[in-house]
Design a protein around this motif. Structure first.
Motif, PDB file in Angstrom:
ATOM      1  N   LYS A   2      15.145  14.398   3.226  1.00 28.14           N
ATOM      2  CA  LYS A   2      13.724  14.350   3.597  1.00 28.14           C
ATOM      3  C   LYS A   2      13.187  15.772   3.600  1.00 28.14           C
ATOM      4  CE  LYS A   2      12.584  12.993   7.877  1.00 28.14           C
ATOM      5  NZ  LYS A   2      12.207  12.058   8.942  1.00 28.14           N
ATOM      6  N   ILE A   3      12.107  16.003   2.879  1.00 30.37           N
ATOM      7  CA  ILE A   3      11.580  17.366   2.870  1.00 30.37           C
ATOM      8  C   ILE A   3      10.240  17.490   3.573  1.00 30.37           C
ATOM      9  CG2 ILE A   3      12.811  18.162   0.821  1.00 30.37           C
ATOM     10  CD1 ILE A   3      10.223  17.680  -0.746  1.00 30.37           C
ATOM     11  N   LYS A   4       9.518  16.372   3.690  1.00 27.61           N
ATOM     12  CA  LYS A   4       8.232  16.438   4.384  1.00 27.61           C
ATOM     13  C   LYS A   4       8.063  15.144   5.160  1.00 27.61           C
ATOM     14  CE  LYS A   4       6.714  20.306   2.619  1.00 27.61           C
ATOM     15  NZ  LYS A   4       6.513  21.480   3.446  1.00 27.61           N
ATOM     16  N   GLU A   5       7.265  15.187   6.235  1.00 31.79           N
ATOM     17  CA  GLU A   5       6.987  13.924   6.912  1.00 31.79           C
ATOM     18  C   GLU A   5       5.596  13.957   7.525  1.00 31.79           C
ATOM     19  OE1 GLU A   5      10.005  13.529   9.867  1.00 31.79           O
ATOM     20  OE2 GLU A   5       8.977  14.842  11.260  1.00 31.79           O
ATOM     21  N   LEU A   6       5.104  12.755   7.770  1.00 31.15           N
ATOM     22  CA  LEU A   6       3.772  12.606   8.335  1.00 31.15           C
ATOM     23  C   LEU A   6       3.884  11.557   9.425  1.00 31.15           C
ATOM     24  CD1 LEU A   6       0.755  13.296   7.951  1.00 31.15           C
ATOM     25  CD2 LEU A   6       0.616  11.408   6.355  1.00 31.15           C
ATOM     26  N   LYS A   7       3.595  11.962  10.652  1.00 28.75           N
ATOM     27  CA  LYS A   7       3.783  11.000  11.737  1.00 28.75           C
ATOM     28  C   LYS A   7       2.471  10.276  12.022  1.00 28.75           C
ATOM     29  CE  LYS A   7       7.748  12.944  14.146  1.00 28.75           C
ATOM     30  NZ  LYS A   7       8.698  12.060  13.478  1.00 28.75           N
ATOM     31  N   ARG A   8       2.120   9.384  11.125  1.00 25.64           N
ATOM     32  CA  ARG A   8       0.897   8.598  11.301  1.00 25.64           C
ATOM     33  C   ARG A   8       1.167   7.168  10.918  1.00 25.64           C
ATOM     34  NH1 ARG A   8      -3.063  12.704  11.016  1.00 25.64           N
ATOM     35  NH2 ARG A   8      -4.750  11.203  11.118  1.00 25.64           N
ATOM     36  N   THR A   9       0.369   6.280  11.441  1.00 18.75           N
ATOM     37  CA  THR A   9       0.476   4.877  11.055  1.00 18.75           C
ATOM     38  C   THR A   9      -0.460   4.669   9.886  1.00 18.75           C
ATOM     39  OG1 THR A   9       0.438   4.639  13.438  1.00 18.75           O
ATOM     40  CG2 THR A   9       0.676   2.648  12.177  1.00 18.75           C
ATOM     41  N   VAL A  10       0.043   4.939   8.713  1.00 19.83           N
ATOM     42  CA  VAL A  10      -0.821   4.903   7.526  1.00 19.83           C
ATOM     43  C   VAL A  10      -0.137   4.226   6.366  1.00 19.83           C
ATOM     44  CG1 VAL A  10      -2.217   6.965   7.983  1.00 19.83           C
ATOM     45  CG2 VAL A  10       0.022   7.189   6.900  1.00 19.83           C
ATOM     46  N   ASN A  11      -0.957   3.797   5.407  1.00 20.67           N
ATOM     47  CA  ASN A  11      -0.471   3.405   4.093  1.00 20.67           C
ATOM     48  C   ASN A  11      -0.805   4.533   3.141  1.00 20.67           C
ATOM     49  OD1 ASN A  11       0.666   0.708   4.127  1.00 20.67           O
ATOM     50  ND2 ASN A  11      -1.331   0.057   4.876  1.00 20.67           N
ATOM     51  N   VAL A  12       0.116   4.860   2.253  1.00 21.77           N
ATOM     52  CA  VAL A  12      -0.094   6.029   1.398  1.00 21.77           C
ATOM     53  C   VAL A  12      -0.086   5.687  -0.082  1.00 21.77           C
ATOM     54  CG1 VAL A  12       0.862   7.693   3.023  1.00 21.77           C
ATOM     55  CG2 VAL A  12       2.356   6.576   1.358  1.00 21.77           C
ATOM     56  N   SER A  13      -0.653   6.613  -0.843  1.00 25.20           N
ATOM     57  CA  SER A  13      -0.561   6.516  -2.296  1.00 25.20           C
ATOM     58  C   SER A  13      -0.432   7.929  -2.848  1.00 25.20           C
ATOM     59  CB  SER A  13      -1.822   5.849  -2.848  1.00 25.20           C
ATOM     60  OG  SER A  13      -1.910   6.056  -4.239  1.00 25.20           O
ATOM     61  N   TRP A  14       0.446   8.130  -3.811  1.00 25.57           N
ATOM     62  CA  TRP A  14       0.548   9.410  -4.495  1.00 25.57           C
ATOM     63  C   TRP A  14      -0.681   9.626  -5.368  1.00 25.57           C
ATOM     64  CZ3 TRP A  14       4.037  13.013  -3.403  1.00 25.57           C
ATOM     65  CH2 TRP A  14       5.309  12.655  -2.937  1.00 25.57           C
ATOM     66  N   SER A  15      -1.009  10.864  -5.617  1.00 26.94           N
ATOM     67  CA  SER A  15      -2.039  11.141  -6.608  1.00 26.94           C
ATOM     68  C   SER A  15      -1.449  10.831  -7.985  1.00 26.94           C
ATOM     69  CB  SER A  15      -2.467  12.616  -6.523  1.00 26.94           C
ATOM     70  OG  SER A  15      -1.340  13.450  -6.661  1.00 26.94           O
ATOM     71  N   PRO A  16      -2.313  10.509  -8.964  1.00 25.07           N
ATOM     72  CA  PRO A  16      -1.767  10.161 -10.284  1.00 25.07           C
ATOM     73  C   PRO A  16      -1.203  11.380 -10.989  1.00 25.07           C
ATOM     74  CG  PRO A  16      -4.164  10.210 -10.332  1.00 25.07           C
ATOM     75  CD  PRO A  16      -3.770  10.419  -8.903  1.00 25.07           C
ATOM     76  N   ALA A  17      -0.487  11.155 -12.084  1.00 28.08           N
ATOM     77  CA  ALA A  17       0.195  12.241 -12.786  1.00 28.08           C
ATOM     78  C   ALA A  17      -0.777  13.306 -13.288  1.00 28.08           C
ATOM     79  CB  ALA A  17       1.012  11.669 -13.956  1.00 28.08           C
ATOM     80  N   GLU A  18      -2.020  12.904 -13.539  1.00 31.31           N
ATOM     81  CA  GLU A  18      -2.978  13.873 -14.071  1.00 31.31           C
ATOM     82  C   GLU A  18      -3.445  14.862 -13.013  1.00 31.31           C
ATOM     83  OE1 GLU A  18      -3.716   9.927 -16.183  1.00 31.31           O
ATOM     84  OE2 GLU A  18      -3.279  10.602 -14.147  1.00 31.31           O
ATOM     85  N   GLN A  19      -3.264  14.513 -11.764  1.00 29.82           N
ATOM     86  CA  GLN A  19      -3.815  15.322 -10.683  1.00 29.82           C
ATOM     87  C   GLN A  19      -2.869  16.471 -10.341  1.00 29.82           C
ATOM     88  OE1 GLN A  19      -6.460  15.245  -8.489  1.00 29.82           O
ATOM     89  NE2 GLN A  19      -5.605  16.669  -7.010  1.00 29.82           N
ATOM     90  N   TYR A  20      -3.418  17.680 -10.330  1.00 33.02           N
ATOM     91  CA  TYR A  20      -2.619  18.819  -9.867  1.00 33.02           C
ATOM     92  C   TYR A  20      -3.461  19.594  -8.878  1.00 33.02           C
ATOM     93  CZ  TYR A  20      -0.089  23.165  -9.603  1.00 33.02           C
ATOM     94  OH  TYR A  20       0.597  24.252  -9.129  1.00 33.02           O
ATOM     95  N   PRO A  21      -3.006  20.025  -7.745  1.00 32.22           N
ATOM     96  CA  PRO A  21      -1.656  19.847  -7.230  1.00 32.22           C
ATOM     97  C   PRO A  21      -1.402  18.431  -6.706  1.00 32.22           C
ATOM     98  CG  PRO A  21      -3.017  21.043  -5.659  1.00 32.22           C
ATOM     99  CD  PRO A  21      -3.876  20.820  -6.865  1.00 32.22           C
ATOM    100  N   ILE A  22      -0.161  18.128  -6.484  1.00 32.44           N
ATOM    101  CA  ILE A  22       0.222  16.779  -6.058  1.00 32.44           C
ATOM    102  C   ILE A  22      -0.300  16.516  -4.651  1.00 32.44           C
ATOM    103  CG2 ILE A  22       2.173  15.272  -5.575  1.00 32.44           C
ATOM    104  CD1 ILE A  22       3.788  16.912  -7.564  1.00 32.44           C
ATOM    105  N   MET A  23      -0.895  15.339  -4.478  1.00 28.53           N
ATOM    106  CA  MET A  23      -1.411  15.000  -3.144  1.00 28.53           C
ATOM    107  C   MET A  23      -0.994  13.597  -2.735  1.00 28.53           C
ATOM    108  SD  MET A  23      -5.220  16.524  -3.370  1.00 28.53           S
ATOM    109  CE  MET A  23      -5.303  17.195  -1.773  1.00 28.53           C
ATOM    110  N   LEU A  24      -1.112  13.355  -1.449  1.00 24.92           N
ATOM    111  CA  LEU A  24      -0.877  12.017  -0.904  1.00 24.92           C
ATOM    112  C   LEU A  24      -2.164  11.565  -0.233  1.00 24.92           C
ATOM    113  CD1 LEU A  24       2.549  11.927   0.986  1.00 24.92           C
ATOM    114  CD2 LEU A  24       1.824  10.407  -0.805  1.00 24.92           C
ATOM    115  N   ALA A  25      -2.633  10.358  -0.594  1.00 26.99           N
ATOM    116  CA  ALA A  25      -3.782   9.793   0.107  1.00 26.99           C
ATOM    117  C   ALA A  25      -3.227   8.908   1.211  1.00 26.99           C
ATOM    118  CB  ALA A  25      -4.633   8.965  -0.857  1.00 26.99           C
ATOM    119  N   ALA A  26      -3.756   9.043   2.420  1.00 29.08           N
ATOM    120  CA  ALA A  26      -3.229   8.260   3.536  1.00 29.08           C
ATOM    121  C   ALA A  26      -4.384   7.562   4.237  1.00 29.08           C
ATOM    122  CB  ALA A  26      -2.493   9.175   4.511  1.00 29.08           C
TER     123      ALA A  26
END
Lengths: 354, 313
Positions: A2-26
């Motif tokens: 595990k390299i990163k964590e988010l302590k929230r009650t959320v559903n997440v989605s990665w940003s698509p491959a075209e998006q730089y820098p990489i993000m997480l939508a929560a």
């Protein structure tokens, strides 16, 4: 690891491959409460923050929303879609979300009934979204004009909640959908189902599905039934019974994710809190577990490969946690005999072509 | 004018990941996904297999020859998390096996011989190990740099022993701090300096937008000018220059058509060899105005898999 964590009650989605820098939508998770019983909900964007040591993601933008989310997807067309309760779908402009604009919500729809927990973006036509809710409702949306969705055919009887939706990774007009006791494959050109898979042998209760990234006729379906916590690999050309049944979870499997860049890596997560990586192309009985990524105490209900960086994956568990894991740093499972082959991203023949 | 001198059929049963000529250019070591390292005697166009070294349990990513004054030593690193140092005295045997990493070891590099027998290796577990041979105890001491890069470290390279540090008397270069440069999966390049008995991060170079696959510190020409070449999955090669090893200026050498896997400096003349997924090896040299020009291109017509070559000219 595990390299990163988010302590929230959320559903997440990665940003698509075209998006730089990489993000997480929560997005604040619907049907779940956090310790403060808060009814506030928001949609937040986090950047991966790999340059900093430590476990925190960096919050880049936050938007208060009226509704909590069952599921989130981020399309390469620049739209973040959230499926909510009450048949509601929310469409957000990704760029406006990142700048923190209050007008990020660009569309909404309440055509569905029940909660919308199945969403998927077409890998070839990034503006095509499939959404599923109760009463066997499946809609196909054009993100450029969300006023009138179409449906892939007549609603499949008996009317059931749509557990999972996934577009075929090779043929763009094929859509797979799972209901509790069947999997229906739709052909959007013919506007009707072309295949129905059901397993009469075992009491599977299907939840999640994932298409093979390279073979158009193969897909994996996961069962959330605790008595039969298996993942089955089916080939539509021989649809009488599954090719291989992957056994390894102790309780029902809730989520699947098949690595687009490496067809030998399938992730599964379930009620036993285990996150396993399989090689589904090994058809030996019971299947081949490549590595056990982690073991949590609580149910892990979502797992997803990062589209841009195939060594990263995210997992969400009911213990109020979203974790980002790095696959290459995971301790390798020492199988007797030949050790597992390295993942494709190690072998220098894989990269993201955007 | 560039021409192919020799083509060697190694007999490897899988992809070849690295090929290195020794100090005298008389032997070639190759390593492959077939888990073996092979050593060839190459003289005037002929080749004979001198050794077939089996000891790894996974694909071997890189090999590195030590300076001949230490004997015939060859280091190899592999996906099986091990680093093996092989020694030839008549026959090839395993001199030392390092198993201190928790996942794939991606790169090994011997320090300049002036510092002694020291090997740096980096791994997908995010850490870098510096393994030093202790003459007195005849054993190997290990120092680790943990958490060097998130997700993994792909490549490391040593700063040449002749320092560009202005404050040092060129005659006492032996006291210049050791430096290594590393490139990782967090898209960063980091420069590490030995301070006392610790290694500290001296600099962090940000420019690439995808994994840094290779870093190479240019051999010194005796001038007070350091150069590092880096290449990345973002298809770019960047040249970093510094006059004091403290502040670095980047210049994009070129944006290629495909991922760039490997960069390598010539021993003299500062020519940079670049190889990538477009199946080409190109050579670059800086002209008087600081522009980098391609002085030749060798297109690989054979085979479809990218062939990474790191050859000392």
């Amino acid at each position: 690891m595990k390299i990163k964590e988010l302590k929230r009650t959320v559903n997440v989605s990665w940003s698509p491959a075209e998006q730089y820098p990489i993000m997480l939508a929560a997005g604040t998770a619907a049907q779940q409460v956090d310790a403060s019983f808060s009814s506030n909900s928001s949609l937040e964007l986090y950047s991966l923050n790999l340059e900093e040591p430590g476990m925190d993601l960096e919050l880049k933008a936050s938007l208060q929303t009226q509704h909590k989310f069952q599921k989130l997807v981020w399309s390469g067309a620049g739209v973040v879609v959230g499926g909510c309760d009450g048949g509601l779908l929310q469409f957000y402009n990704a760029e406006k979300l990142q700048t923190g604009s209050a007008e990020a919500l660009v569309g909404t729809s309440s055509k569905h009934s029940g909660h919308v927990s199945a969403l998927d973006i077409n890998p070839y036509q990034k503006n095509l979204l499939a959404s599923g809710a109760s009463e066997s409702e499946i809609f196909i949306w054009d993100l450029n004009n969300t006023s009138q969705p179409m449906s892939p055919g007549n609603r499949n009887q008996p009317y059931d909640h749509v557990q999972g939706l996934a577009w075929n990774q090779q043929v763009q007009h094929i859509l797979g959908s799972t209901f509790a006791n069947r999997c229906v494959v739709w052909d959007l050109r013919k506007n009707e189902p072309i295949m129905k898979l059901s397993d009469a042998q075992s009491r599977t209760r299907w939840r999640s599905l994932a298409w093979h990234p390279a073979v158009a006729t193969q897909l994996c379906i996961a069962s959330e039934d605790d008595q039969v916590p298996v993942i089955q690999l089916w080939d539509l050309r021989l649809a009488a019974s599954p090719l291989v049944t992957l056994e390894g979870h102790d309780k029902g499997v809730l989520a699947l994710s098949w690595c687009r860049q490496d067809p030998d890596l399938l992730l599964s997560a379930g009620k036993d809190g285990r996150l396993l990586a399989w090689n589904p192309n090994n058809t030996k009985p019971g299947g081949e577990i490549v590595v056990e990524v982690c073991q949590e105490a609580a149910w892990t209900f979502d797992v997803s490969w990062c589209p841009r960086c195939p060594a990263l994956l995210s997992s969400s568990s009911f213990e109020q946690q979203v974790a980002v894991h790095a696959l290459l740093a995971a301790p390798q499972l020492q199988t007797v005999g030949a050790p597992a082959a390295p993942p494709v991203c190690c072998l220098r023949s894989c990269y993201i072509d955007v | 004018m560039i021409s192919v001198l020799n083509t060697i059929d190694t007999g490897h049963e899988d992809m070849i990941h690295d090929a290195e000529l020794d100090y005298y250019g008389l032997r070639l070591a190759t390593c492959s996904s077939d888990n073996t390292v092979k050593v060839y005697d190459i003289k005037s166009g002929t080749q004979t297999l001198a050794a077939d070294l089996k000891g790894h349990f996974g694909p071997v990513w890189q090999v590195a020859w030590a300076h001949p004054k230490f004997g015939n030593l060859l280091a190899s690193c592999s996906y099986d998390r091990k680093v093996i140092i092989w020694k030839e005295s008549g026959e090839w045997t395993k001199l030392y096996e390092y198993t201190g990493h928790e996942s794939s070891v991606n790169s090994v590099a011997w320090a300049p011989a002036e510092y002694g027998l020291i090997l740096a290796c980096c791994s997908s577990d995010g850490s870098i190990s510096i393994i030093t041979y202790n003459q007195d105890g005849a054993n190997w001491e290990v120092k680790k740099i943990p958490g060097a890069h998130a997700i993994g470290v792909n490549s490391i390279s040593w700063c040449p022993a002749i320092s560009a540090d202005l404050s040092l008397d060129p005659l006492t270069n032996r006291d210049a701090p050791k430096r290594i440069v590393s490139g990782g999966c967090d898209n960063l390049i980091k420069i590490w300096k030995e301070q006392g008995d610790q290694w500290v991060e001296e600099n962090r170079l940000e420019m690439h937008m995808d994994w840094v696959r290779d870093v190479a510190w240019a051999p010194s020409l005796g001038l007070q000018h350091s150069m590092i070449a880096s290449c990345s999955q973002d298809k770019r090669v960047v040249i970093w220059t510094s006059d004091d090893n403290v502040s670095w200026t980047p210049v994009i050498l070129n944006t290629f058509d495909d991922v760039v896997w490997s960069v390598s400096w010539s021993l003299t003349g500062n020519i940079l060899a670049v190889s990538g997924g477009d199946n080409k090896v190109s050579l670059w040299r800086e002209n008087g105005d600081g522009q980098w020009l391609c002085i030749s291109e060798v297109a690989k017509g054979l085979g479809q898999t990218p062939n990474e070559e790191r050859s000392t000219l």
